[in-house]
Motif scaffolding. Structure first.
Motif, PDB file in Angstrom:
ATOM      1  N   TYR A 286      32.830 -10.700  -3.519  1.00 23.96           N
ATOM      2  CA  TYR A 286      33.538 -11.880  -3.894  1.00 23.96           C
ATOM      3  C   TYR A 286      34.581 -10.926  -2.220  1.00 23.96           C
ATOM      4  O   TYR A 286      35.204 -12.453  -2.293  1.00 23.96           O
ATOM      5  CB  TYR A 286      34.957 -10.984  -4.656  1.00 23.96           C
ATOM      6  N   ALA A 287      34.235 -10.153  -1.910  1.00 25.47           N
ATOM      7  CA  ALA A 287      34.159  -9.665  -0.642  1.00 25.47           C
ATOM      8  C   ALA A 287      33.808 -10.597   0.219  1.00 25.47           C
ATOM      9  O   ALA A 287      34.701 -10.244   1.019  1.00 25.47           O
ATOM     10  CB  ALA A 287      34.619  -8.214  -0.487  1.00 25.47           C
ATOM     11  N   ALA A 288      32.745 -10.791   0.727  1.00 28.28           N
ATOM     12  CA  ALA A 288      31.980 -11.055   1.705  1.00 28.28           C
ATOM     13  C   ALA A 288      31.933 -12.671   1.108  1.00 28.28           C
ATOM     14  O   ALA A 288      32.211 -13.104   2.583  1.00 28.28           O
ATOM     15  CB  ALA A 288      30.687 -11.173   0.689  1.00 28.28           C
ATOM     16  N   GLY A 289      32.960 -13.485  -0.159  1.00 30.65           N
ATOM     17  CA  GLY A 289      33.814 -14.364   0.288  1.00 30.65           C
ATOM     18  C   GLY A 289      35.012 -14.714   0.477  1.00 30.65           C
ATOM     19  O   GLY A 289      35.010 -16.404   1.452  1.00 30.65           O
ATOM     20  N   SER A 290      35.416 -14.270   0.478  1.00 32.54           N
ATOM     21  CA  SER A 290      36.824 -13.876   1.366  1.00 32.54           C
ATOM     22  C   SER A 290      36.824 -13.699   2.865  1.00 32.54           C
ATOM     23  O   SER A 290      37.524 -13.933   2.951  1.00 32.54           O
ATOM     24  CB  SER A 290      37.315 -12.530   0.251  1.00 32.54           C
ATOM     25  N   LEU A 291      35.819 -12.987   2.589  1.00 34.10           N
ATOM     26  CA  LEU A 291      35.671 -13.260   4.891  1.00 34.10           C
ATOM     27  C   LEU A 291      35.146 -13.720   5.160  1.00 34.10           C
ATOM     28  O   LEU A 291      35.481 -14.949   6.423  1.00 34.10           O
ATOM     29  CB  LEU A 291      35.250 -11.771   5.476  1.00 34.10           C
ATOM     30  N   LEU A 292      34.261 -14.777   4.359  1.00 37.82           N
ATOM     31  CA  LEU A 292      33.333 -16.254   5.439  1.00 37.82           C
ATOM     32  C   LEU A 292      34.730 -17.003   4.558  1.00 37.82           C
ATOM     33  O   LEU A 292      35.028 -18.098   6.088  1.00 37.82           O
ATOM     34  CB  LEU A 292      32.712 -16.601   4.056  1.00 37.82           C
ATOM     35  N   GLY A 293      35.425 -17.545   4.257  1.00 31.75           N
ATOM     36  CA  GLY A 293      36.366 -18.187   3.695  1.00 31.75           C
ATOM     37  C   GLY A 293      37.824 -18.307   4.189  1.00 31.75           C
ATOM     38  O   GLY A 293      37.927 -19.399   5.367  1.00 31.75           O
ATOM     39  N   ALA A 294      37.866 -16.845   5.287  1.00 27.64           N
ATOM     40  CA  ALA A 294      38.355 -16.546   6.111  1.00 27.64           C
ATOM     41  C   ALA A 294      38.093 -17.218   7.636  1.00 27.64           C
ATOM     42  O   ALA A 294      39.360 -17.499   8.772  1.00 27.64           O
ATOM     43  CB  ALA A 294      38.894 -15.137   6.402  1.00 27.64           C
ATOM     44  N   LEU A 295      36.888 -17.063   8.197  1.00 26.72           N
ATOM     45  CA  LEU A 295      36.370 -17.587   9.309  1.00 26.72           C
ATOM     46  C   LEU A 295      36.184 -18.923   8.669  1.00 26.72           C
ATOM     47  O   LEU A 295      36.852 -19.281  10.447  1.00 26.72           O
ATOM     48  CB  LEU A 295      35.016 -16.565   9.262  1.00 26.72           C
ATOM     49  N   ARG A 296      35.915 -19.160   8.070  1.00 33.17           N
ATOM     50  CA  ARG A 296      36.043 -20.912   7.873  1.00 33.17           C
ATOM     51  C   ARG A 296      37.752 -22.077   8.031  1.00 33.17           C
ATOM     52  O   ARG A 296      37.691 -22.558   8.917  1.00 33.17           O
ATOM     53  CB  ARG A 296      35.558 -21.455   6.567  1.00 33.17           C
ATOM     54  N   SER A 297      38.493 -20.662   7.883  1.00 26.30           N
ATOM     55  CA  SER A 297      39.468 -21.905   8.548  1.00 26.30           C
ATOM     56  C   SER A 297      40.417 -21.130   9.245  1.00 26.30           C
ATOM     57  O   SER A 297      41.297 -22.063   9.802  1.00 26.30           O
ATOM     58  CB  SER A 297      40.452 -20.945   7.034  1.00 26.30           C
ATOM     59  N   ALA A 298      39.890 -20.452  10.028  1.00 26.45           N
ATOM     60  CA  ALA A 298      39.931 -19.835  11.485  1.00 26.45           C
ATOM     61  C   ALA A 298      39.475 -21.495  12.439  1.00 26.45           C
ATOM     62  O   ALA A 298      40.426 -20.816  13.635  1.00 26.45           O
ATOM     63  CB  ALA A 298      39.759 -18.923  11.803  1.00 26.45           C
ATOM     64  N   ASP A 299      38.817 -21.773  11.853  1.00 23.53           N
ATOM     65  CA  ASP A 299      38.923 -23.230  12.726  1.00 23.53           C
ATOM     66  C   ASP A 299      39.368 -24.541  12.514  1.00 23.53           C
ATOM     67  O   ASP A 299      39.412 -25.587  13.299  1.00 23.53           O
ATOM     68  CB  ASP A 299      36.748 -23.225  12.596  1.00 23.53           C
ATOM     69  N   ARG A 300      40.220 -24.413  11.940  1.00 19.79           N
ATOM     70  CA  ARG A 300      41.555 -24.940  11.411  1.00 19.79           C
ATOM     71  C   ARG A 300      42.118 -25.619  12.888  1.00 19.79           C
ATOM     72  O   ARG A 300      42.827 -24.458  14.043  1.00 19.79           O
ATOM     73  CB  ARG A 300      43.065 -25.116  11.121  1.00 19.79           C
TER      74      ARG A 300
END
Length: 435
Positions: A281-295
């Motif tokens: 779950y923590a790994a998914g949270s990190l991936l989600g944050a990295l993905r949204s950083a490209d907005r």
């Protein structure tokens, strides 16, 4: 696809990481994020070592661990809104230096008591309250200060980059704490945390103040909480994201309870499996944050509701997974969706709030996002105990999905695709201090 169409598509879709790199190109924000990463790794090490210390002092009392955790959140729940008032009334950079220094002092004192062998459980309780009190002031000021550093245009990406460093620290900190406790004991871990605050303090003290975007001076009638509450109530771009965050924070984000229950009562696994599932779950949270950083553009309510709907479906589906492996894989996706929801809501709240009220508005946002945990976690636990752990996830996901549908139906026509208005933030100060 023709060559011309392909080139246009690539032009519309920037390479992954470009927006995040542009945001990190801001010297002030880059230094701040690095300092926060070091400090947050130390903070997560501190939490793990604190729980271990409490277990040692109380002969493995789970209740005592819960009490310490609750004591850290009580000041934020009771006084977090006033922390927002303070964040709007006083100089945020200086306020953060003071709050971070007090948090470092708390860690240092606990380390001294532990190493000397004089620590008692009541010491841990008192210092947990002190840490919570400092956090109640630090949290709204720290989040509002992001906009002060990067300016309005970079807020969505900056919020996500900040979430990425936080989740990276959450992933690294407990593992580092386990190695440190095994090697040097519990006390030195608190010293390491105290030392980690030097990184963020150094960053705060070396920022270029001429490049900041400070909020306007307080209104003549002063900084009042009632003004911010009225601002939220009268602004759909604030009220709807905050309401959705409150529902999801209360009913959906209780994975510290549900993952543990699934591991023990459904999959009949031990601590190692529980740790692996939590890491997924923590790994998914990190991936989600990295993905949204490209907005590249400010988020809309439609995007927020879409992310919330996906999160609700995934949380309900994860409760139906037949094996630990399938459960872990879907947990990664669920973590991605959860962070997309929270970072999108956070960015919308920052962008739609009046710059002079940003600290108070963010204090309300974090109160509803985190303050519902004392209600939601026991409720989810009761459902799991009564109906089974799977039902706690399925019903939580469906509740989030229903809340998303209700907010979608109540949204003002035309609001779904409307992006925040043009910047109202002040310009950076010049070298002479003038705007």
């Amino acid at each position: 696809m023709s060559g011309t169409a392909a080139e246009q598509s690539r032009a519309r879709s920037p390479r992954p990481g470009r927006q995040a790199l542009r945001t990190l190109g801001n010297r002030n924000f880059r230094r701040y994020v690095i300092g926060q990463l070091v400090s947050n790794v130390g903070m997560w090490m501190h939490r793990a070592a604190q729980d271990w210390l409490v277990l040692q002092l109380t002969h493995h009392s789970g209740t005592a661990v819960g009490v310490v955790t609750a004591l850290q959140f009580v000041p934020q729940t009771l006084f977090g809104l006033w922390g927002g008032v303070i964040a709007d009334r006083y100089h945020r950079q200086r306020l953060l230096v003071l709050a971070q220094s007090l948090m470092a002092l708390q860690a240092l004192l606990l380390g001294v008591l532990t190493v000397n062998g004089t620590v008692r459980i009541w010491h841990v309780y008192v210092l947990a309250v002190a840490l919570g009190a400092a956090t109640a002031v630090d949290s709204p000021a720290r989040n509002a200060f992001i906009g002060d550093m990067v300016g309005r245009d970079r807020v969505p990406s900056a919020v996500s980059v900040n979430a990425a460093q936080f989740n990276a620290a959450r992933f690294l900190g407990p593992a580092a704490a386990g190695l440190a406790i095994a090697s040097v004991g519990t006390g030195p871990v608190f010293f390491l945390n105290a030392a980690s605050y030097l990184a963020v303090l150094a960053a705060l003290l070396t920022l270029r103040t001429s490049e900041l975007h400070p909020p306007p001076p307080p209104a003549p009638h002063g900084v009042r909480l009632a003004d911010a509450l009225r601002h939220i109530r009268c602004t759909p771009g604030l009220l709807l994201p905050i309401t959705l965050a409150g529902v999801i924070g209360t009913l959906g984000l209780n994975f510290q309870v549900t993952i543990c229950l699934m591991a023990t009562t459904v999959f009949h696994s031990g601590a190692a499996a529980f740790g692996s599932l939590s890491s997924a779950y923590a790994a998914g949270s990190l991936l989600g944050a990295l993905r949204s950083a490209d907005r590249a553009r400010p988020p809309t309510l439609r995007q927020l509701l879409g992310a919330a709907a996906v999160f609700g479906v995934l949380e309900a589906a994860v409760g139906l997974m037949p094996s630990p492996i399938a459960f872990a894989v879907l947990l990664v996706a669920t973590g991605i969706a959860a962070v997309l929801v929270t970072t999108t809501a956070n960015a919308m709240v920052q962008l739609n709030s009046d710059p002079g009220m940003r600290g108070r508005v963010l204090a309300v946002y974090f109160l509803v996002l985190l303050g519902g945990t004392p209600v939601g976690a026991p409720l989810v636990g009761w459902v799991a105990e009564t109906l089974g752990a799977r039902y706690s996830l399925v019903l939580s996901g469906l509740a989030c999905l229903m809340a998303t549908a209700v907010i979608r139906l109540s949204a003002v026509p035309g609001l779904l695709m409307v992006r925040p208005a043009a910047s109202a933030d002040p310009a950076p100060r010049s070298a002479t201090g003038q705007r």
